[in-house]
Motif scaffolding. Structure first.
Motif, PDB file in Angstrom:
ATOM      1  N   MET A   1       8.502  -3.955   5.808  1.00 16.01           N
ATOM      2  CA  MET A   1       7.925  -4.801   4.985  1.00 16.01           C
ATOM      3  C   MET A   1       6.523  -4.848   5.030  1.00 16.01           C
ATOM      4  O   MET A   1       5.644  -5.392   4.321  1.00 16.01           O
ATOM      5  CB  MET A   1       8.606  -6.090   4.988  1.00 16.01           C
ATOM      6  N   ALA A   2       5.921  -4.026   6.270  1.00 12.01           N
ATOM      7  CA  ALA A   2       4.560  -4.131   6.507  1.00 12.01           C
ATOM      8  C   ALA A   2       3.594  -3.600   5.395  1.00 12.01           C
ATOM      9  O   ALA A   2       3.999  -2.564   4.768  1.00 12.01           O
ATOM     10  CB  ALA A   2       4.230  -3.447   7.999  1.00 12.01           C
ATOM     11  N   SER A   3       2.485  -4.367   5.221  1.00 14.63           N
ATOM     12  CA  SER A   3       1.701  -4.235   4.184  1.00 14.63           C
ATOM     13  C   SER A   3       0.326  -4.428   4.214  1.00 14.63           C
ATOM     14  O   SER A   3       0.188  -5.515   5.272  1.00 14.63           O
ATOM     15  CB  SER A   3       2.050  -4.486   2.717  1.00 14.63           C
ATOM     16  N   ALA A   4      -0.643  -4.122   3.702  1.00 12.03           N
ATOM     17  CA  ALA A   4      -2.032  -4.382   3.700  1.00 12.03           C
ATOM     18  C   ALA A   4      -2.117  -5.617   3.161  1.00 12.03           C
ATOM     19  O   ALA A   4      -1.457  -6.131   2.301  1.00 12.03           O
ATOM     20  CB  ALA A   4      -3.064  -3.368   3.204  1.00 12.03           C
ATOM     21  N   VAL A   5      -3.300  -6.446   3.783  1.00 13.37           N
ATOM     22  CA  VAL A   5      -3.516  -7.615   3.193  1.00 13.37           C
ATOM     23  C   VAL A   5      -3.510  -7.688   1.572  1.00 13.37           C
ATOM     24  O   VAL A   5      -3.534  -8.656   0.838  1.00 13.37           O
ATOM     25  CB  VAL A   5      -4.775  -8.393   3.817  1.00 13.37           C
ATOM     26  N   SER A   6      -4.202  -6.512   1.142  1.00 14.80           N
ATOM     27  CA  SER A   6      -4.768  -6.578  -0.198  1.00 14.80           C
ATOM     28  C   SER A   6      -3.463  -6.133  -1.144  1.00 14.80           C
ATOM     29  O   SER A   6      -3.529  -6.424  -2.547  1.00 14.80           O
ATOM     30  CB  SER A   6      -5.773  -5.479  -0.308  1.00 14.80           C
ATOM     31  N   ASP A   7      -2.360  -5.864  -0.599  1.00 12.34           N
ATOM     32  CA  ASP A   7      -1.165  -5.319  -1.387  1.00 12.34           C
ATOM     33  C   ASP A   7      -0.558  -6.382  -1.834  1.00 12.34           C
ATOM     34  O   ASP A   7      -0.647  -7.824  -1.264  1.00 12.34           O
ATOM     35  CB  ASP A   7      -0.322  -4.390  -0.566  1.00 12.34           C
ATOM     36  N   ASP A   8       0.195  -6.418  -2.842  1.00 13.22           N
ATOM     37  CA  ASP A   8       1.093  -7.566  -3.353  1.00 13.22           C
ATOM     38  C   ASP A   8       2.151  -7.977  -2.465  1.00 13.22           C
ATOM     39  O   ASP A   8       2.759  -7.153  -1.831  1.00 13.22           O
ATOM     40  CB  ASP A   8       1.813  -7.060  -4.791  1.00 13.22           C
ATOM     41  N   PRO A   9       2.251  -9.231  -2.226  1.00 13.23           N
ATOM     42  CA  PRO A   9       3.324  -9.804  -1.373  1.00 13.23           C
ATOM     43  C   PRO A   9       4.682  -9.308  -1.624  1.00 13.23           C
ATOM     44  O   PRO A   9       5.195  -9.370  -2.934  1.00 13.23           O
ATOM     45  CB  PRO A   9       2.949 -11.213  -1.320  1.00 13.23           C
ATOM     46  N   VAL A  10       5.407  -8.890  -0.552  1.00 10.42           N
ATOM     47  CA  VAL A  10       6.757  -8.627  -0.894  1.00 10.42           C
ATOM     48  C   VAL A  10       7.661  -9.313   0.237  1.00 10.42           C
ATOM     49  O   VAL A  10       7.247  -9.732   1.453  1.00 10.42           O
ATOM     50  CB  VAL A  10       7.348  -7.220  -0.686  1.00 10.42           C
ATOM     51  N   TYR A  11       8.903  -9.562   0.090  1.00  8.28           N
ATOM     52  CA  TYR A  11       9.703 -10.334   1.280  1.00  8.28           C
ATOM     53  C   TYR A  11      11.040  -9.830   0.907  1.00  8.28           C
ATOM     54  O   TYR A  11      11.430  -9.497  -0.046  1.00  8.28           O
ATOM     55  CB  TYR A  11       9.557 -11.724   1.287  1.00  8.28           C
TER      56      TYR A  11
ATOM     57  N   ASN B   1       5.155 -17.900  -3.234  1.00 10.33           N
ATOM     58  CA  ASN B   1       4.636 -18.543  -4.587  1.00 10.33           C
ATOM     59  C   ASN B   1       2.996 -18.275  -4.346  1.00 10.33           C
ATOM     60  O   ASN B   1       2.395 -18.810  -3.577  1.00 10.33           O
ATOM     61  CB  ASN B   1       4.749 -20.082  -4.720  1.00 10.33           C
ATOM     62  N   LYS B   2       2.360 -17.656  -5.049  1.00  2.00           N
ATOM     63  CA  LYS B   2       0.937 -17.396  -5.244  1.00  2.00           C
ATOM     64  C   LYS B   2       0.203 -18.680  -5.280  1.00  2.00           C
ATOM     65  O   LYS B   2      -0.995 -18.387  -5.014  1.00  2.00           O
ATOM     66  CB  LYS B   2       0.636 -16.351  -6.412  1.00  2.00           C
ATOM     67  N   ASP B   3       0.771 -19.516  -5.937  1.00  7.78           N
ATOM     68  CA  ASP B   3      -0.174 -21.027  -5.965  1.00  7.78           C
ATOM     69  C   ASP B   3      -0.574 -21.277  -4.758  1.00  7.78           C
ATOM     70  O   ASP B   3      -1.552 -22.300  -4.857  1.00  7.78           O
ATOM     71  CB  ASP B   3       0.664 -21.973  -6.615  1.00  7.78           C
ATOM     72  N   PHE B   4      -0.022 -20.910  -3.656  1.00 11.63           N
ATOM     73  CA  PHE B   4      -0.402 -21.420  -2.350  1.00 11.63           C
ATOM     74  C   PHE B   4      -1.595 -20.526  -1.610  1.00 11.63           C
ATOM     75  O   PHE B   4      -2.046 -20.764  -0.696  1.00 11.63           O
ATOM     76  CB  PHE B   4       0.768 -21.334  -1.242  1.00 11.63           C
ATOM     77  N   GLY B   5      -2.035 -19.505  -2.522  1.00 11.76           N
ATOM     78  CA  GLY B   5      -3.042 -18.746  -1.890  1.00 11.76           C
ATOM     79  C   GLY B   5      -2.593 -17.478  -1.742  1.00 11.76           C
ATOM     80  O   GLY B   5      -1.409 -17.195  -1.658  1.00 11.76           O
ATOM     81  N   PRO B   6      -3.818 -16.436  -1.276  1.00  5.72           N
ATOM     82  CA  PRO B   6      -3.202 -15.039  -0.874  1.00  5.72           C
ATOM     83  C   PRO B   6      -2.632 -14.953   0.514  1.00  5.72           C
ATOM     84  O   PRO B   6      -2.999 -15.923   1.284  1.00  5.72           O
ATOM     85  CB  PRO B   6      -4.871 -14.236  -1.003  1.00  5.72           C
ATOM     86  N   LYS B   7      -1.956 -14.191   0.706  1.00  7.90           N
ATOM     87  CA  LYS B   7      -1.343 -13.749   2.121  1.00  7.90           C
ATOM     88  C   LYS B   7      -2.315 -13.320   2.936  1.00  7.90           C
ATOM     89  O   LYS B   7      -3.391 -12.613   2.748  1.00  7.90           O
ATOM     90  CB  LYS B   7      -0.335 -12.920   2.086  1.00  7.90           C
ATOM     91  N   SER B   8      -2.262 -13.661   4.271  1.00  9.01           N
ATOM     92  CA  SER B   8      -3.434 -13.197   5.409  1.00  9.01           C
ATOM     93  C   SER B   8      -2.546 -13.318   6.716  1.00  9.01           C
ATOM     94  O   SER B   8      -1.411 -13.505   6.752  1.00  9.01           O
ATOM     95  CB  SER B   8      -4.339 -14.495   5.375  1.00  9.01           C
ATOM     96  N   PRO B   9      -3.489 -12.899   7.738  1.00  4.91           N
ATOM     97  CA  PRO B   9      -2.741 -12.895   9.073  1.00  4.91           C
ATOM     98  C   PRO B   9      -2.199 -14.275   9.428  1.00  4.91           C
ATOM     99  O   PRO B   9      -0.925 -14.484  10.097  1.00  4.91           O
ATOM    100  CB  PRO B   9      -3.965 -12.474  10.013  1.00  4.91           C
ATOM    101  N   SER B  10      -2.444 -15.475   8.720  1.00  2.00           N
ATOM    102  CA  SER B  10      -1.815 -16.657   9.054  1.00  2.00           C
ATOM    103  C   SER B  10      -0.240 -16.822   8.573  1.00  2.00           C
ATOM    104  O   SER B  10       0.570 -17.565   9.070  1.00  2.00           O
ATOM    105  CB  SER B  10      -2.662 -17.903   8.522  1.00  2.00           C
ATOM    106  N   SER B  11      -0.083 -15.691   7.773  1.00  2.38           N
ATOM    107  CA  SER B  11       1.416 -15.679   7.087  1.00  2.38           C
ATOM    108  C   SER B  11       2.301 -15.208   8.171  1.00  2.38           C
ATOM    109  O   SER B  11       3.478 -15.577   8.142  1.00  2.38           O
ATOM    110  CB  SER B  11       1.370 -14.509   6.057  1.00  2.38           C
TER     111      SER B  11
END
Length: 430
Positions: free
Chosen positions: A193-203, A217-227
């Motif tokens: 499931m690894a992806s770059a920060v700029s890619d769409d989130p998957v889970y 939920n994208k309302d919480f902001g973009p994914k980042s290393p803190s994810s």
């Protein structure tokens, strides 16, 4: 029999029928009841690997296998496989290969021996490590030293992963994907499931237990290393409390669920996306747990990305400070007649205090509530999530359900049961 039929039947099915198809005709020991009496030589093969047992199932299936090397030499490996059903799956596998190549021989990442695609089955063969952090998630609470070891080792691996160019996120941190080698060192595995920060989130649905809100939920902001740090915090929290106390600490998730069962993914997704719902502080449950270590875990688990640590290096620095021994006071030189001075006892680190939840994101333009409806105590609302409808409730009841984790930003609300809108658009609910 074609290779495709052989591998698909062996890897994607279980039971007598699939094994019967794999067994040579001259070796089929039929019993008097017409069924196959299974024996040790009914094996499954993929490429040059002989599969011995299934380790885990889900989005990716892991096996213990023997790899055939030149000179009739074999070695045990962990073989992770998943079917390549479309171009999206193939692109994901190619991305995983690139990630593993970038990590190289990082010591906190499982060593990869080979990877490839055979008959539309993508596979990655890595060193066989029989133990994982899942073995630490028993009923009894874990030792603080074990929690600290898991955090430190995984953070080292995440630091290497996040330092790639561009930064790469693991996005599937969970106990079964953290293996333990013979030296007791934890290693990251399974980068499907690894992806770059700029890619769409998957889970993966089977990993919803540890998935951060911003991935759901994208309302919480973009994914980042803190994810990734959020997921690691939940792993550490589970080890620290043990299975029994972990259930008691999250009543909104486990309410009405048998102790022998695990709630469905939707329960965890709803809990993660309810910003007002917080996990109970570890020190409120375990009085013997180090408060400073509990504070680090609590910050890792913060719902708002801005409330968490921003990098693995920042967490490592806090862990080092939290576990550093207190300095020994130096006695001052004094004359024999001097009265000895009493040394003040060291002050224990303050208990973790929860920070107020961050304000929810503003509703999108054009989604404002109807005049006279939002925030009115006289209005009653139906609530819906994935086809399941409850209500009607007044606003005060809905607000209480939000605090209990029963209503989240994934829900929809309606005043008539016909016209539905996002729960985030209801003023005063979050």
């Amino acid at each position: 029999m074609s290779n495709a039929r052989r591998h698909l039947s062996s890897l994607l099915k279980d039971g007598c029928a699939s094994r019967c198809a794999l067994a040579p005709a001259r070796r089929r020991p039929w019993g008097c009841n017409g069924k196959l009496n299974l024996t040790w030589w009914h094996v499954k093969k993929l490429d040059r690997f002989t599969i011995e047992e299934t380790l885990s199932t889900g989005t990716v299936t892991a096996y213990k296998a023997l790899e055939q090397l030149p000179g009739d030499v074999t070695r045990p490996v962990t073989l992770r496989t998943h079917a390549i059903k479309d171009q999206v799956a193939m692109n994901r596998f190619v991305n995983e290969v690139r990630v593993l190549a970038a990590l190289g021989t990082e010591r906190h990442v499982a060593t990869v021996y080979a990877m490839g695609v055979t008959d539309n089955i993508a596979w990655v063969a890595s060193e066989y490590l029989p133990n994982s952090v899942a073995s630490l998630c028993g009923d009894a609470p874990g030792k603080p030293d074990d929690v600290l070891r898991v955090l430190t080792d995984v953070l080292e691996g995440l630091h290497a992963l996040h330092s790639c160019t561009p930064p790469v996120l693991h996005l599937d941190i969970k106990p079964s994907n953290i293996q333990i080698d013979r030296h007791g060192r934890c290693r990251l595995a399974n980068f499907t499931m690894a992806s770059a920060v700029s890619d769409d989130p998957v889970y993966a649905a089977d990993s919803a237990r540890y998935t951060p809100p911003e991935v759901l939920n994208k309302d919480f902001g973009p994914k980042s290393p803190s994810s990734d740090l959020y997921a690691l915090g939940h792993v550490a929290y589970e080890i620290a409390l043990g299975a029994r106390q972990y259930r008691n600490a999250m009543p909104a998730v486990f309410e009405g669920v048998s102790t022998k069962e695990m709630p469905g993914p939707s329960r965890f997704m709803q809990w993660h996306c309810s910003i007002s719902t917080r996990a109970t502080d570890i020190t409120e449950i375990r009085k013997d747990f180090p408060p400073a270590l509990a504070a680090v875990i609590a910050r890792l688990m913060a719902k708002g990305p801005k409330e968490r640590y921003s990098s693995a290096a920042e967490v490592l620095a806090d862990l080092k400070a939290a576990t550093a021994p207190a300095p020994t006071p130096v006695a001052e030189a004094s004359s024999p007649a001097a009265v000895p001075q009493r040394v003040a006892p060291s002050v224990a680190p303050p208990r973790f205090t929860r920070t107020a939840p961050s304000a929810p994101p503003p509703p999108p333009a054009g989604a404002a509530n109807a005049p006279g409806e939002a925030g009115q105590t006289g209005s009653r609302y139906f609530v819906r999530l994935r086809g399941r409808q409850t209500g009607p409730f007044d606003l005060a009841t809905l607000q209480r359900q939000v605090r209990q984790g029963l209503v989240s930003r994934l829900h929809q609300v309606s005043t008539d049961g016909i016209t539905w809108r996002a729960a985030t658009t209801l003023e005063g609910l979050f």
